[in-house]
Write a protein that holds these residues in place. Structure first.
Motif, PDB file in Angstrom:
ATOM      1  N   ALA A  40     -14.022  13.173  -1.150  1.00 48.35           N
ATOM      2  CA  ALA A  40     -14.461  11.699  -1.590  1.00 48.35           C
ATOM      3  C   ALA A  40     -13.768  11.356  -2.514  1.00 48.35           C
ATOM      4  CB  ALA A  40     -15.850  12.006  -2.344  1.00 48.35           C
ATOM      5  N   ASP A  41     -13.044  11.920  -3.660  1.00 47.43           N
ATOM      6  CA  ASP A  41     -12.137  11.699  -4.723  1.00 47.43           C
ATOM      7  C   ASP A  41     -10.881  11.133  -3.914  1.00 47.43           C
ATOM      8  OD1 ASP A  41     -13.837  12.273  -6.601  1.00 47.43           O
ATOM      9  OD2 ASP A  41     -12.796  14.101  -7.318  1.00 47.43           O
ATOM     10  N   THR A  42     -10.510  11.794  -3.110  1.00 44.52           N
ATOM     11  CA  THR A  42      -9.387  11.393  -2.234  1.00 44.52           C
ATOM     12  C   THR A  42      -9.435  10.129  -1.500  1.00 44.52           C
ATOM     13  OG1 THR A  42      -8.589  13.707  -1.808  1.00 44.52           O
ATOM     14  CG2 THR A  42      -7.793  12.048  -0.384  1.00 44.52           C
ATOM     15  N   PHE A  43     -10.381   9.995  -0.913  1.00 39.78           N
ATOM     16  CA  PHE A  43     -10.824   8.589  -0.165  1.00 39.78           C
ATOM     17  C   PHE A  43     -10.935   7.462  -1.168  1.00 39.78           C
ATOM     18  CE2 PHE A  43     -10.815  11.348   3.605  1.00 39.78           C
ATOM     19  CZ  PHE A  43     -10.111  10.573   4.480  1.00 39.78           C
ATOM     20  N   VAL A  44     -11.546   7.871  -2.207  1.00 35.11           N
ATOM     21  CA  VAL A  44     -11.707   6.666  -3.378  1.00 35.11           C
ATOM     22  C   VAL A  44     -10.414   6.309  -3.776  1.00 35.11           C
ATOM     23  CG1 VAL A  44     -12.775   6.205  -5.911  1.00 35.11           C
ATOM     24  CG2 VAL A  44     -14.066   7.299  -4.104  1.00 35.11           C
ATOM     25  N   ARG A  45      -9.749   7.171  -4.029  1.00 38.54           N
ATOM     26  CA  ARG A  45      -8.171   6.895  -4.723  1.00 38.54           C
ATOM     27  C   ARG A  45      -7.533   6.279  -3.543  1.00 38.54           C
ATOM     28  NH1 ARG A  45      -6.564  12.448  -7.819  1.00 38.54           N
ATOM     29  NH2 ARG A  45      -7.796  12.086  -9.677  1.00 38.54           N
ATOM     30  N   ALA A  46      -7.791   6.388  -2.184  1.00 41.38           N
ATOM     31  CA  ALA A  46      -6.990   5.899  -1.158  1.00 41.38           C
ATOM     32  C   ALA A  46      -7.536   4.326  -1.129  1.00 41.38           C
ATOM     33  CB  ALA A  46      -7.272   6.473   0.080  1.00 41.38           C
ATOM     34  N   MET A  47      -8.754   4.235  -1.327  1.00 42.71           N
ATOM     35  CA  MET A  47      -9.462   2.770  -0.996  1.00 42.71           C
ATOM     36  C   MET A  47      -8.861   2.112  -2.293  1.00 42.71           C
ATOM     37  SD  MET A  47     -13.267   1.865  -0.682  1.00 42.71           S
ATOM     38  CE  MET A  47     -14.003   3.534  -0.630  1.00 42.71           C
ATOM     39  N   THR A  48      -8.835   2.442  -3.340  1.00 46.66           N
ATOM     40  CA  THR A  48      -8.424   1.497  -4.648  1.00 46.66           C
ATOM     41  C   THR A  48      -6.933   1.184  -4.673  1.00 46.66           C
ATOM     42  OG1 THR A  48      -8.313   3.582  -5.936  1.00 46.66           O
ATOM     43  CG2 THR A  48     -10.178   2.516  -5.948  1.00 46.66           C
ATOM     44  N   SER A  49      -6.169   2.074  -3.706  1.00 47.83           N
ATOM     45  CA  SER A  49      -4.702   2.023  -3.799  1.00 47.83           C
ATOM     46  C   SER A  49      -4.343   1.242  -2.339  1.00 47.83           C
ATOM     47  CB  SER A  49      -3.700   2.953  -4.073  1.00 47.83           C
ATOM     48  OG  SER A  49      -4.190   4.236  -2.939  1.00 47.83           O
ATOM     49  N   PHE A  50      -5.208   0.987  -1.539  1.00 45.47           N
ATOM     50  CA  PHE A  50      -5.012   0.770  -0.064  1.00 45.47           C
ATOM     51  C   PHE A  50      -3.945  -0.591   0.074  1.00 45.47           C
ATOM     52  CE2 PHE A  50      -6.094  -1.000   4.013  1.00 45.47           C
ATOM     53  CZ  PHE A  50      -5.578   0.043   4.875  1.00 45.47           C
ATOM     54  N   GLY A  51      -4.095  -1.430  -0.957  1.00 45.34           N
ATOM     55  CA  GLY A  51      -3.189  -2.570  -1.056  1.00 45.34           C
ATOM     56  C   GLY A  51      -1.941  -2.443  -1.074  1.00 45.34           C
ATOM     57  N   THR A  52      -1.381  -1.171  -1.573  1.00 47.00           N
ATOM     58  CA  THR A  52       0.003  -0.720  -1.600  1.00 47.00           C
ATOM     59  C   THR A  52       0.323  -0.009  -0.543  1.00 47.00           C
ATOM     60  OG1 THR A  52      -0.574   1.400  -2.769  1.00 47.00           O
ATOM     61  CG2 THR A  52      -0.504  -0.773  -4.215  1.00 47.00           C
ATOM     62  N   PHE A  53      -0.700   0.395   0.280  1.00 47.58           N
ATOM     63  CA  PHE A  53      -0.067   1.256   1.614  1.00 47.58           C
ATOM     64  C   PHE A  53       0.799   0.322   2.352  1.00 47.58           C
ATOM     65  CE2 PHE A  53      -0.844   2.296   6.060  1.00 47.58           C
ATOM     66  CZ  PHE A  53      -0.216   3.491   6.172  1.00 47.58           C
ATOM     67  N   ASP A  54       1.938   0.873   2.886  1.00 45.20           N
ATOM     68  CA  ASP A  54       2.948   0.235   3.779  1.00 45.20           C
ATOM     69  C   ASP A  54       3.225   1.223   5.091  1.00 45.20           C
ATOM     70  OD1 ASP A  54       4.989  -1.041   4.693  1.00 45.20           O
ATOM     71  OD2 ASP A  54       6.300  -1.280   3.229  1.00 45.20           O
ATOM     72  N   ALA A  55       2.776   0.650   6.054  1.00 48.24           N
ATOM     73  CA  ALA A  55       2.861   1.549   7.140  1.00 48.24           C
ATOM     74  C   ALA A  55       4.437   1.668   7.624  1.00 48.24           C
ATOM     75  CB  ALA A  55       2.127   1.028   8.340  1.00 48.24           C
ATOM     76  N   ARG A  56       5.346   0.841   7.110  1.00 49.03           N
ATOM     77  CA  ARG A  56       6.688   1.112   7.396  1.00 49.03           C
ATOM     78  C   ARG A  56       7.397   2.077   6.792  1.00 49.03           C
ATOM     79  NH1 ARG A  56       7.978  -4.745   5.748  1.00 49.03           N
ATOM     80  NH2 ARG A  56       6.622  -4.287   4.149  1.00 49.03           N
ATOM     81  N   ARG A  57       6.582   2.526   5.689  1.00 52.27           N
ATOM     82  CA  ARG A  57       7.367   3.656   4.868  1.00 52.27           C
ATOM     83  C   ARG A  57       6.651   5.183   5.387  1.00 52.27           C
ATOM     84  NH1 ARG A  57       6.422   1.773  -1.135  1.00 52.27           N
ATOM     85  NH2 ARG A  57       5.124   3.616  -0.873  1.00 52.27           N
TER      86      ARG A  57
END
Length: 177
Positions: A40-57
């Motif tokens: 759960a902690d992993t996905f909470v962190r992922a959700m809060t930083s999802f705006g910075t995810f760049d599929a090109r990287r």
């Protein structure tokens, strides 16, 4: 990307990878509640930083494994500081029987993976993590390199060295029998 599009994209990533992330923690922990909390902690962190995810990287999977590795490192650091039991239990919800049974089954299913991690303990940390991400988590070497923050060529070298060392250990064990 609009909020509802971002939410739908994150939900697709969650559904595709929640099992792999749960198995990642089940290889490291034997307590179902802790596996659930770290996932759960992993996905909470992922959700809060999802705006910075760049599929090109890199892929979403390698991005999530990077977050999971960080989440586990933070957990180990906190555990090493020996916080009071009340601090460790605060904020947890009790798992119902079905959730508990499912996580116990996942933990049991990852017993061979835990045994492999124990055998890998003598390898250098990055080689050990490379083997785990590629051979236990099913990431492509490129994705594992992204998750570990190392060049692709270095990943191939680490996998080759780790495989050679493991082969030598197995050969030694066979000779000793």
């Amino acid at each position: 990307m609009r909020d509802h599009e971002a939410l739908a994209a994150f939900e697709r990533i969650y559904r595709a990878d929640v099992g792999a992330i749960t198995r990642f923690f089940a290889r490291r922990c034997t307590e179902p509640q802790l596996v659930a909390d770290l996932t759960a902690d992993t996905f909470v962190r992922a959700m809060t930083s999802f705006g910075t995810f760049d599929a090109r990287r890199g892929s979403a999977t390698s991005w999530l494994f990077g977050i999971a590795r960080h989440t586990f490192a933070v957990h180990l650091e906190r555990s090493a500081r020996s916080r009071a039991v009340a601090d460790q239990v605060a904020g947890r919800r009790e798992l119902d029987r079905d959730e508990l049974a499912e996580l116990e089954a996942r933990i049991d299913a990852e017993r061979p993976g835990r045994a492999l991690l124990e055998r890998l303990a003598e390898l250098p940390e990055l080689e050990r993590e490379a083997v785990e991400l590629v051979h236990l988590c099913g990431l492509a070497p490129k994705e594992a390199a992204e998750a570990l923050g190392v060049p692709k060529g270095a990943m191939r070298t680490r996998l080759y060295r780790a495989t050679a060392r493991l082969r030598a250990v197995v050969d030694d064990e066979v000779e000793a029998r």
